[in-house]
Design a protein around this motif. Sequence first.
Motif, short mmCIF file in Angstrom:
data_model
loop_
_atom_site.label_atom_id
_atom_site.label_comp_id
_atom_site.label_asym_id
_atom_site.label_seq_id
_atom_site.Cartn_x
_atom_site.Cartn_y
_atom_site.Cartn_z
N ALA A 97 0.34 -1.39 -0.04
CA ALA A 97 0.09 0.30 -0.23
C ALA A 97 0.75 1.23 -0.44
CB ALA A 97 -1.25 0.01 1.19
N GLY A 98 2.04 1.46 0.92
CA GLY A 98 2.45 2.25 0.43
C GLY A 98 2.15 3.75 1.82
N GLN A 99 1.73 4.43 1.13
CA GLN A 99 1.26 5.75 1.60
C GLN A 99 -0.97 5.47 1.18
OE1 GLN A 99 2.24 7.89 3.33
NE2 GLN A 99 4.48 6.67 3.58
N SER A 100 -1.13 4.81 0.43
CA SER A 100 -2.16 4.52 0.30
C SER A 100 -3.52 4.38 1.13
CB SER A 100 -2.25 3.98 -1.45
OG SER A 100 -3.21 3.19 -1.66
N ARG A 101 -4.08 5.50 1.89
CA ARG A 101 -4.55 4.78 2.56
C ARG A 101 -6.08 3.90 2.68
NH1 ARG A 101 -8.35 9.44 5.18
NH2 ARG A 101 -6.70 9.80 5.87
N LEU A 102 -6.79 3.83 0.76
CA LEU A 102 -7.43 3.20 0.15
C LEU A 102 -6.88 1.17 0.17
CD1 LEU A 102 -9.16 5.17 -1.97
CD2 LEU A 102 -10.35 4.27 -0.05
N LEU A 103 -5.60 1.49 -0.22
CA LEU A 103 -5.20 -0.12 -0.31
C LEU A 103 -4.77 -0.59 1.03
CD1 LEU A 103 -4.53 -2.22 -2.34
CD2 LEU A 103 -2.17 -0.19 -2.36
N ARG A 104 -4.28 0.26 2.06
CA ARG A 104 -3.97 0.21 3.10
C ARG A 104 -5.67 -1.01 3.84
NH1 ARG A 104 -0.97 4.32 4.09
NH2 ARG A 104 -2.63 5.23 5.41
N MET A 105 -6.71 0.28 3.82
CA MET A 105 -8.33 -0.68 4.31
C MET A 105 -8.36 -2.30 3.59
SD MET A 105 -10.15 3.43 3.92
CE MET A 105 -11.73 2.18 3.79
N THR A 106 -7.91 -1.99 2.19
CA THR A 106 -8.49 -2.78 2.08
C THR A 106 -7.65 -4.53 2.16
OG1 THR A 106 -8.61 -1.69 -0.48
CG2 THR A 106 -8.11 -4.87 -0.72
N GLY A 107 -6.38 -4.25 2.59
CA GLY A 107 -5.92 -5.14 3.31
C GLY A 107 -6.00 -5.74 4.33
N GLY A 108 -5.98 -4.56 5.14
CA GLY A 108 -7.25 -4.88 5.83
C GLY A 108 -8.33 -5.24 6.31
N ILE A 109 -8.94 -5.33 5.67
CA ILE A 109 -10.27 -5.64 4.92
C ILE A 109 -9.87 -6.90 4.95
CG2 ILE A 109 -12.29 -6.27 3.30
CD1 ILE A 109 -11.88 -2.97 4.15
N LEU A 110 -8.89 -7.66 4.06
CA LEU A 110 -8.84 -9.18 3.78
C LEU A 110 -8.59 -9.68 4.78
CD1 LEU A 110 -7.31 -8.07 0.38
CD2 LEU A 110 -8.95 -9.95 0.70
N ILE A 111 -7.45 -9.15 5.98
CA ILE A 111 -7.28 -9.45 6.91
C ILE A 111 -7.93 -9.75 7.76
CG2 ILE A 111 -5.54 -9.02 8.89
CD1 ILE A 111 -3.60 -7.58 7.35
N ALA A 112 -9.15 -9.08 7.83
CA ALA A 112 -10.39 -9.57 8.97
C ALA A 112 -11.76 -10.40 8.13
CB ALA A 112 -11.25 -7.89 9.16
N GLN A 113 -11.20 -10.60 6.82
CA GLN A 113 -12.36 -11.39 6.07
C GLN A 113 -11.58 -12.59 6.72
OE1 GLN A 113 -12.15 -11.94 2.49
NE2 GLN A 113 -13.17 -13.46 2.16
N GLY A 114 -10.35 -12.78 6.14
CA GLY A 114 -9.12 -13.88 6.91
C GLY A 114 -9.56 -14.62 8.19
N LEU A 115 -9.76 -13.54 9.55
CA LEU A 115 -9.90 -13.94 11.04
C LEU A 115 -11.17 -14.65 10.75
CD1 LEU A 115 -7.78 -11.63 12.13
CD2 LEU A 115 -7.26 -13.95 12.31
N LEU A 116 -11.97 -13.87 9.97
CA LEU A 116 -13.94 -14.59 10.49
C LEU A 116 -13.69 -15.66 9.70
CD1 LEU A 116 -14.96 -10.78 10.34
CD2 LEU A 116 -14.28 -12.30 12.53
N PHE A 117 -13.01 -15.62 9.49
CA PHE A 117 -13.60 -17.24 8.28
C PHE A 117 -14.02 -18.31 9.26
CE2 PHE A 117 -11.72 -17.22 4.10
CZ PHE A 117 -12.00 -16.27 3.52
N PRO A 118 -13.58 -18.61 10.00
CA PRO A 118 -14.09 -19.81 11.24
C PRO A 118 -15.09 -19.89 11.65
CG PRO A 118 -11.01 -18.96 11.68
CD PRO A 118 -11.63 -18.39 11.01
N LEU A 119 -15.79 -18.13 11.80
CA LEU A 119 -17.02 -17.87 12.35
C LEU A 119 -18.38 -18.55 11.44
CD1 LEU A 119 -17.52 -14.32 12.92
CD2 LEU A 119 -17.47 -16.64 14.38
N TRP A 120 -18.26 -19.25 10.13
CA TRP A 120 -19.33 -20.16 9.01
C TRP A 120 -18.91 -21.07 9.65
CZ3 TRP A 120 -18.13 -24.51 6.77
CH2 TRP A 120 -17.40 -25.13 6.46
N LEU A 121 -18.34 -21.60 10.63
CA LEU A 121 -18.27 -23.07 11.50
C LEU A 121 -19.72 -22.81 12.42
CD1 LEU A 121 -15.12 -23.84 12.01
CD2 LEU A 121 -16.23 -24.97 10.64
N LEU A 122 -20.52 -22.38 13.19
CA LEU A 122 -20.86 -21.90 13.88
C LEU A 122 -22.39 -22.16 13.09
CD1 LEU A 122 -19.24 -19.55 15.57
CD2 LEU A 122 -19.61 -21.85 16.37
N PHE A 123 -22.71 -21.09 11.64
CA PHE A 123 -23.56 -20.76 11.17
C PHE A 123 -23.97 -21.71 9.18
CE2 PHE A 123 -22.50 -17.27 13.35
CZ PHE A 123 -23.92 -16.79 14.64
N PRO A 124 -24.38 -23.21 9.96
CA PRO A 124 -23.58 -24.15 8.79
C PRO A 124 -24.99 -23.60 7.39
CG PRO A 124 -24.11 -25.20 10.22
CD PRO A 124 -23.74 -23.90 10.54
#
Length: 124
Positions: A97-124
């Motif tokens: 991302a460098g200085q790009s706020r939008l790209l840093r936000m995109t990276g953060g959202i992807l990380i959050a999505q990955g961390l939340l993946f296990p939640l689908w086990l609770l709601f099949p």
Amino acid sequence: MSAMGGTHHLLRRYAASSKYRKPFHQALLACGIGYGVCYVIANDLVAAGMWANYSRIDQAISELSGTEAPSREFLTAMLPLFTLLVIGFGIGVWKAAGQSRLLRMTGGILIAQGLLFPLWLLFP
């Protein structure tokens, strides 16, 4: 320049920059492609193939991980791989991302999505 065009431009500039051409950073960005390929193979080929009458046209892909689905155990076993690939890609985007706020936000959202993946086990 649109946000999408700017993001694409930044990623291209990052990939071309000799300053950032470290194999580890490239591997992190390649996790995005790896996730897409693994997802298609795991869901559309392997998991769908475990069903005798699964229709890729008439049924939702979420049915493959339903409570009584024959492919649920396989997709549950794939979850750690999916999680690591999406988090790795998110970290790679964040680093690119460098200085790009939008790209840093995109990276953060992807990380959050990955961390939340296990939640689908609770709601099949």
